[in-house]
Write an enzyme that holds these catalytic residues in place. Structure first.
Site, mmCIF file in Angstrom:
data_model
loop_
_atom_site.group_PDB
_atom_site.id
_atom_site.type_symbol
_atom_site.label_atom_id
_atom_site.label_comp_id
_atom_site.label_asym_id
_atom_site.label_seq_id
_atom_site.Cartn_x
_atom_site.Cartn_y
_atom_site.Cartn_z
ATOM 1 N N ARG A 27 29.957 44.591 19.222
ATOM 2 C CA ARG A 27 29.632 43.525 18.279
ATOM 3 C C ARG A 27 28.209 43.763 17.791
ATOM 4 O O ARG A 27 27.255 43.446 18.475
ATOM 5 C CB ARG A 27 29.744 42.173 18.994
ATOM 6 N N HIS B 99 26.680 36.762 18.022
ATOM 7 C CA HIS B 99 28.023 36.162 18.215
ATOM 8 C C HIS B 99 28.491 35.452 16.939
ATOM 9 O O HIS B 99 29.598 35.654 16.461
ATOM 10 C CB HIS B 99 27.972 35.199 19.400
ATOM 11 N N TYR C 244 19.429 38.285 24.771
ATOM 12 C CA TYR C 244 20.183 38.865 25.892
ATOM 13 C C TYR C 244 20.519 40.350 25.745
ATOM 14 O O TYR C 244 21.195 40.903 26.589
ATOM 15 C CB TYR C 244 21.465 38.063 26.153
HETATM 16 C C1 TPP Z 1 38.885 27.746 25.854
HETATM 17 C C2 TPP Z 1 37.523 28.002 25.324
HETATM 18 N N1 TPP Z 1 36.454 28.041 26.138
HETATM 19 C C3 TPP Z 1 35.225 28.301 25.661
HETATM 20 C C4 TPP Z 1 35.022 28.491 24.325
HETATM 21 C C5 TPP Z 1 33.613 28.732 23.789
HETATM 22 N N2 TPP Z 1 33.501 30.110 23.318
HETATM 23 C C6 TPP Z 1 33.615 30.414 22.008
HETATM 24 S S1 TPP Z 1 33.498 32.038 21.722
HETATM 25 C C7 TPP Z 1 33.244 32.389 23.347
HETATM 26 C C8 TPP Z 1 33.066 33.805 23.809
HETATM 27 C C9 TPP Z 1 34.298 34.627 23.628
HETATM 28 O O1 TPP Z 1 34.044 35.981 23.830
HETATM 29 P P1 TPP Z 1 35.145 37.085 23.622
HETATM 30 O O2 TPP Z 1 36.477 36.615 24.087
HETATM 31 O O3 TPP Z 1 34.636 38.342 24.246
HETATM 32 O O4 TPP Z 1 35.287 37.252 22.050
HETATM 33 P P2 TPP Z 1 34.184 37.641 20.939
HETATM 34 O O5 TPP Z 1 33.535 36.353 20.514
HETATM 35 O O6 TPP Z 1 33.216 38.584 21.563
HETATM 36 O O7 TPP Z 1 34.968 38.233 19.840
HETATM 37 C C10 TPP Z 1 33.250 31.211 24.111
HETATM 38 C C11 TPP Z 1 33.041 31.160 25.581
HETATM 39 C C12 TPP Z 1 36.160 28.422 23.479
HETATM 40 N N3 TPP Z 1 36.067 28.639 22.149
HETATM 41 N N4 TPP Z 1 37.383 28.201 23.996
#
Ligand code: TPP
Length: 281
Positions: A235, A239, A248
């Site tokens: 990425r 985020h 980080y």
């Molecule tokens: C069930 C749930 N828990 C927490 C969140 C908050 N949240 C949004 S994005 C994220 C990180 C997700 O990371 P990843 O699965 O690696 O996907 P990326 O964003 O890197 O594409 C979190 C914890 C959420 N959207 N849904």
């Protein structure tokens, strides 16, 4: 697979992938600009991950279904959804904007991994009805820690549902690096525990991702059941526009990954084979 996949891929496919990658990067830049202008509430950019996005869309047939996460707007657009409508949810609207049935694209899913059991349900139902349909579900590395991921993969394997799981391992779940997410040797290894094939692929090599996904889609369509694919990518942006990634991770890591850019990789292959000139023709 590495660049081997590109070396043997059909030139027309490579050119199509390249065109979609370039359009995708431009789309990411535009959507990010819209957040700065206050015209879009939030945008999770997939800059650096375009190869996974585009290959996911192009590996499917029209009759198949795509189940994207919030980061997968490029896959949604590459599947044919109107580029403006695809941003509706990210503008803060209560609905998804596009008609999921028109291009067979489920709504962008914000609750992590909830799209995975939905994909399994659709794929299983299609099989029961005798429809020749495959579901491709996309999730991030962080999403693999969710209960829904486990339930979806377990049921998919038990039912031999025609579904493909694509994990884009982009290194982080917001600020949490993969090393704090799992102790597994790789995310692809998790497939073994569910009783399905697991594949590990360079997520920045568009031809390789396309080949691995196409194989998995064929396998699912032929009644072979699900596959878990881990595409290792990065990425490049924060985020979302609401995140400060400098808190980080260091610039050096980002720079290293930029040397393995999906567009540059494919451009080198196409130019080397005389399939692309300076004018992009
Ligand atoms: C069930 C749930 N828990 C927490 C969140 C908050 N949240 C949004 S994005 C994220 C990180 C997700 O990371 P990843 O699965 O690696 O996907 P990326 O964003 O890197 O594409 C979190 C914890 C959420 N959207 N849904």
């Amino acid at each position: 697979l590495g660049t081997e996949a590109a070396a043997k891929a059909d030139p027309e496919l490579l050119r199509r992938l390249y065109a979609e990658l370039v359009k995708g990067r431009r789309y990411n830049a535009q959507a990010t600009a819209l957040t700065k202008q206050g015209r879009l509430a939030v945008y999770p950019s997939s800059t650096g991950q375009e190869a996974c996005e585009v290959a996911a869309a192009l590996a499917l047939e029209e009759r198949d279904w795509l189940f994207p996460s919030y980061r997968d707007t490029l896959a949604v657009v590459a599947r044919g959804v109107d580029p403006v409508e695809a941003l509706t949810l990210l503008r803060g609207d209560w609905h998804t904007g596009y008609d999921p049935y028109e291009h067979r694209v489920a709504p962008l899913s914000t609750p992590l991994a909830t799209q995975l059991p939905h994909a399994v349900g659709l794929a299983h139902a299609a099989r029961l009805k005798g429809d020749d349909v495959v579901a491709l579900a996309m999730v991030g590395d962080g999403g693999t820690s969710e209960g829904d991921f486990h339930e979806a993969l377990n049921f998919a394997a038990v039912w031999q549902a025609p579904v493909v799981f694509l994990v884009q391992n982009n290194g982080f779940a917001i600020s949490v690096p993969l090393a704090k997410q799992t102790a597994a040797p790789s995310l692809a290894h998790k497939a073994v525990g569910y009783g399905m094939p697991g594949r590990l692929v360079d997520g920045n090599d568009a031809a390789a991702v396309h080949e691995v996904l196409s194989d998995a889609v064929r396998h699912a369509r032929a009644g072979g059941g699900p596959t878990l694919i881990e595409a290792v990518t990065y990425r490049v942006e924060a985020h979302t526009n609401a995140d400060d990634a400098t808190r980080y991770r260091g610039d050096a890591e980002v720079e290293t990954w930029k040397q393995h850019d999906p567009i540059a990789l494919l451009e080198r292959e196409l130019t080397g084979r005389g399939l692309l000139d300076e004018a992009g023709a």
